[in-house]
Design a protein around this motif. Structure first.
Motif, PDB file in Angstrom:
ATOM      1  N   UNK A   1       0.874  -1.181   0.000  1.00 50.99           N
ATOM      2  CA  UNK A   1       0.000   0.000   0.000  1.00 50.99           C
ATOM      3  C   UNK A   1       0.904   1.221   0.000  1.00 50.99           C
ATOM      4  N   UNK A   2       0.688   2.084  -0.967  1.00 50.14           N
ATOM      5  CA  UNK A   2       1.491   3.287  -1.119  1.00 50.14           C
ATOM      6  C   UNK A   2       0.559   4.485  -1.182  1.00 50.14           C
ATOM      7  N   UNK A   3       1.130   5.652  -1.102  1.00 46.37           N
ATOM      8  CA  UNK A   3       0.319   6.855  -1.036  1.00 46.37           C
ATOM      9  C   UNK A   3       0.640   7.800  -2.191  1.00 46.37           C
ATOM     10  N   UNK A   4      -0.256   8.741  -2.395  1.00 42.40           N
ATOM     11  CA  UNK A   4      -0.001   9.877  -3.279  1.00 42.40           C
ATOM     12  C   UNK A   4      -0.591  11.095  -2.595  1.00 42.40           C
ATOM     13  N   UNK A   5      -0.039  12.253  -2.922  1.00 43.41           N
ATOM     14  CA  UNK A   5      -0.492  13.469  -2.238  1.00 43.41           C
ATOM     15  C   UNK A   5      -0.129  14.694  -3.057  1.00 43.41           C
ATOM     16  N   UNK A   6      -0.795  15.789  -2.755  1.00 46.10           N
ATOM     17  CA  UNK A   6      -0.417  17.109  -3.242  1.00 46.10           C
ATOM     18  C   UNK A   6       0.382  17.752  -2.110  1.00 46.10           C
ATOM     19  N   UNK A   7       1.636  18.067  -2.368  1.00 47.35           N
ATOM     20  CA  UNK A   7       2.519  18.581  -1.325  1.00 47.35           C
ATOM     21  C   UNK A   7       2.715  20.086  -1.383  1.00 47.35           C
ATOM     22  N   UNK A   8       1.907  20.761  -2.180  1.00 46.16           N
ATOM     23  CA  UNK A   8       1.935  22.220  -2.161  1.00 46.16           C
ATOM     24  C   UNK A   8       1.547  22.645  -0.740  1.00 46.16           C
ATOM     25  N   UNK A   9       2.303  23.574  -0.135  1.00 43.79           N
ATOM     26  CA  UNK A   9       2.033  23.929   1.258  1.00 43.79           C
ATOM     27  C   UNK A   9       0.557  24.209   1.533  1.00 43.79           C
ATOM     28  N   UNK A  10       0.056  23.540   2.575  1.00 42.77           N
ATOM     29  CA  UNK A  10      -1.331  23.672   2.995  1.00 42.77           C
ATOM     30  C   UNK A  10      -2.245  22.608   2.415  1.00 42.77           C
ATOM     31  N   UNK A  11      -1.938  22.099   1.224  1.00 37.86           N
ATOM     32  CA  UNK A  11      -2.812  21.124   0.565  1.00 37.86           C
ATOM     33  C   UNK A  11      -2.739  19.762   1.256  1.00 37.86           C
ATOM     34  N   UNK A  12      -1.523  19.286   1.509  1.00 39.13           N
ATOM     35  CA  UNK A  12      -1.325  18.000   2.193  1.00 39.13           C
ATOM     36  C   UNK A  12      -1.937  18.058   3.589  1.00 39.13           C
ATOM     37  N   UNK A  13      -1.691  19.175   4.273  1.00 40.91           N
ATOM     38  CA  UNK A  13      -2.190  19.348   5.622  1.00 40.91           C
ATOM     39  C   UNK A  13      -3.722  19.386   5.655  1.00 40.91           C
ATOM     40  N   UNK A  14      -4.342  19.799   4.551  1.00 41.13           N
ATOM     41  CA  UNK A  14      -5.805  19.844   4.451  1.00 41.13           C
ATOM     42  C   UNK A  14      -6.397  18.486   4.056  1.00 41.13           C
ATOM     43  N   UNK A  15      -5.533  17.485   3.837  1.00 39.26           N
ATOM     44  CA  UNK A  15      -6.019  16.144   3.534  1.00 39.26           C
ATOM     45  C   UNK A  15      -5.987  15.759   2.070  1.00 39.26           C
ATOM     46  N   UNK A  16      -5.225  16.468   1.239  1.00 37.79           N
ATOM     47  CA  UNK A  16      -5.172  16.157  -0.194  1.00 37.79           C
ATOM     48  C   UNK A  16      -4.199  15.002  -0.423  1.00 37.79           C
ATOM     49  N   UNK A  17      -4.730  13.785  -0.238  1.00 42.47           N
ATOM     50  CA  UNK A  17      -3.924  12.585  -0.370  1.00 42.47           C
ATOM     51  C   UNK A  17      -4.793  11.395  -0.728  1.00 42.47           C
ATOM     52  N   UNK A  18      -4.147  10.328  -1.154  1.00 40.48           N
ATOM     53  CA  UNK A  18      -4.863   9.109  -1.509  1.00 40.48           C
ATOM     54  C   UNK A  18      -3.948   7.905  -1.375  1.00 40.48           C
ATOM     55  N   UNK A  19      -4.474   6.721  -1.718  1.00 36.06           N
ATOM     56  CA  UNK A  19      -3.712   5.490  -1.577  1.00 36.06           C
ATOM     57  C   UNK A  19      -3.748   4.663  -2.866  1.00 36.06           C
ATOM     58  N   UNK A  20      -2.712   3.877  -3.002  1.00 37.93           N
ATOM     59  CA  UNK A  20      -2.610   2.928  -4.116  1.00 37.93           C
ATOM     60  C   UNK A  20      -2.321   1.563  -3.497  1.00 37.93           C
ATOM     61  N   UNK A  21      -3.124   0.571  -3.829  1.00 34.79           N
ATOM     62  CA  UNK A  21      -2.880  -0.783  -3.385  1.00 34.79           C
ATOM     63  C   UNK A  21      -2.357  -1.584  -4.570  1.00 34.79           C
ATOM     64  N   UNK A  22      -1.183  -2.174  -4.402  1.00 40.14           N
ATOM     65  CA  UNK A  22      -0.551  -2.993  -5.438  1.00 40.14           C
ATOM     66  C   UNK A  22      -0.664  -4.442  -4.985  1.00 40.14           C
TER      67      UNK A  22
END
Length: 163
Positions: free
Chosen positions: A140-161
């Motif tokens: 299980x891996x993740x992806x996210x938007x790391x622009x300041x404030x975006x990650x902290x606001x919950x802009x993320x997801x998961x990838x299951x391989x």
């Protein structure tokens, strides 16, 4: 330009991972960028031709990815098409929770630095970008938007391989 060099120097002194931060310009591959074939814990950059499947991920100003979870088969090369449906700059960065947390902390410290890596795509409002990745590690891996404030606001997801 002098300021950028000072910021880059400060980031390099902070450690090699600090050079991963970026600004608002689109990412371009450079000679200093990760080589196309470098193995990461979450896979390896892929070539577009063998990608038999395209998964579209929408990014919005609600600080969410849609869908927020995708599943791929072990060994599958996938084109991730990221469409920015919002009015703000967004990005996708693949990684592990630890690598994304570390990168997000660096983004808070050095928000104007630029970088280009095959496991990320920076997308302007109203545009789309592609990231081609071969998922050659199960888990299980993740992806996210790391622009300041975006990650902290919950802009993320998961990838299951899965095997």
């Amino acid at each position: 330009m002098k300021t950028l060099h000072l910021v880059c120097a400060a980031a390099l002194l902070a450690g090699p991972a600090a050079a991963l931060a970026h600004g608002s310009l689109p990412h371009e591959r450079t000679a200093a960028a990760t080589p196309l074939g470098e193995q990461k814990p979450w896979g390896i950059a892929g070539e577009a031709e063998p990608a038999l499947r395209t998964v579209t991920l929408d990014m919005g100003d609600d600080m969410r990815f849609t869908p927020a979870h995708i599943s791929v088969r072990l060994g599958e090369t996938v084109r991730l098409r990221v469409a920015n449906k919002g009015q703000a700059m967004h990005e996708i960065v693949l990684g592990t929770p630890a690598s994304l947390d570390a990168h997000a902390r660096l983004m808070q410290r050095f928000p104007a630095m630029e970088h280009a890596e095959p496991h990320m795509a920076h997308v302007a409002p109203g545009h789309a970008g592609d990231l081609v990745w071969t998922f050659n590690r199960a888990g299980r891996f993740d992806f996210a938007c790391l622009i300041p404030g975006h990650y902290q606001a919950g802009m993320r997801g998961t990838i299951t391989v899965t095997p």
